[in-house]
Motif scaffolding. Structure first.
Motif, short mmCIF file in Angstrom:
data_model
loop_
_atom_site.label_atom_id
_atom_site.label_comp_id
_atom_site.label_asym_id
_atom_site.label_seq_id
_atom_site.Cartn_x
_atom_site.Cartn_y
_atom_site.Cartn_z
N CYS A 83 0.85 -1.20 0.00
CA CYS A 83 0.00 0.00 0.00
C CYS A 83 0.89 1.25 0.00
O CYS A 83 1.82 1.35 0.79
CB CYS A 83 -0.90 -0.02 1.23
SG CYS A 83 -1.81 1.52 1.50
N CYS A 86 0.31 2.90 3.69
CA CYS A 86 0.73 2.29 4.95
C CYS A 86 1.72 1.14 4.77
O CYS A 86 2.16 0.55 5.75
CB CYS A 86 -0.50 1.80 5.72
SG CYS A 86 -1.25 0.35 4.98
N CYS A 157 -4.65 0.22 0.02
CA CYS A 157 -5.60 -0.70 0.63
C CYS A 157 -6.99 -0.53 0.00
O CYS A 157 -7.76 -1.48 -0.09
CB CYS A 157 -5.67 -0.46 2.13
SG CYS A 157 -4.12 -0.84 2.98
N CYS A 165 -6.52 0.12 6.54
CA CYS A 165 -5.30 0.80 6.13
C CYS A 165 -4.69 1.46 7.36
O CYS A 165 -5.34 2.20 8.08
CB CYS A 165 -5.61 1.84 5.06
SG CYS A 165 -4.14 2.58 4.34
N ARG A 166 -3.41 1.18 7.57
CA ARG A 166 -2.75 1.73 8.76
C ARG A 166 -2.17 3.11 8.48
O ARG A 166 -1.08 3.44 8.88
CB ARG A 166 -1.64 0.79 9.22
CG ARG A 166 -2.14 -0.61 9.58
CD ARG A 166 -1.02 -1.40 10.22
NE ARG A 166 0.10 -1.60 9.31
CZ ARG A 166 0.32 -2.70 8.60
NH1 ARG A 166 -0.52 -3.71 8.68
NH2 ARG A 166 1.36 -2.79 7.81
#
Ligand SMILES: [Zn+2]
Length: 194
Positions: A83, A86, A157, A165-166
């Motif tokens: 991603c 992230c 993501c 999604c981080r």
């Protein structure tokens, strides 16, 4: 005359024009993981896409006229990526279906004084029309290009429907990742299409 016909064996991605009957014939093939491994890493940043296996290609090819082929094919492959926001390791399941019209490129003798125009020039103005010459047809590059154009330029993501999604800091990655300059014409074409 036989009352029953055995379905013809599917063609590969490379075949001869005379192997395609008017009513059409199935074709099946793949872009090998090795060839994808050469194509995909340059697409996005330094990490790129990672093939998880060969890209499966299958569809039907029809003869619409003596010099024209209509190709209706589907490409399926899983490609891994990180991603852009992230860096989570994700896999995008690509499943696209594309139609192509192929026109035979004519080697026409241009008479003296006649305006130099060939079917090739006309075909090139129409982006959906591909050309081939001779009796051999190779669909490999056609579907390879379809696949490359189908891949998001900044995969995240969101592209795989992941809602975890981080991207905690809420900052987007730079919009212009480093892209292999060899892909510039293809990416430019893609921008126009989207
Ligand atoms: Zn993410």
């Amino acid at each position: 005359m036989r009352s029953e016909t055995t379905p013809a064996r599917p063609l590969g991605l490379t075949f001869r024009l005379d192997e395609v009957p008017a009513e059409g014939r199935r074709f099946e093939g793949a872009l090998t993981e090795q060839s994808l491994g050469a194509d995909l890493p340059g697409m996005v940043g330094d990490l790129g896409y990672r093939p998880t296996g060969p890209a499966r290609i299958a569809g039907n090819v029809y003869r619409s006229a003596k010099t024209e082929l209509v190709v209706d094919g589907r490409v399926t492959v899983g490609v891994g990526f990180d991603c852009v926001r992230c860096l989570a390791d994700r896999v995008l399941a690509v499943d696209i279906r594309e139609d192509h019209v192929l026109v035979r490129r004519k080697a026409r003798v241009v008479e003296e004084g006649e305006e130099s125009q060939t079917i090739d020039d006309e075909a090139l103005e129409e982006p959906d029309v591909e050309t081939f010459s001779g009796e051999e047809i190779d669909l490999t590059d056609l579907f390879r290009q379809d696949l490359l154009l189908a891949l998001p330029m900044n995969p995240s993501c969101d592209d795989v429907g992941a809602d975890d999604c981080r991207d905690l800091v809420g900052e987007r990655a730079p919009d212009e990742p480093q892209i292999d300059p060899r892909w510039a014409p293809l990416l430019e074409m893609k921008k126009k299409m989207t």
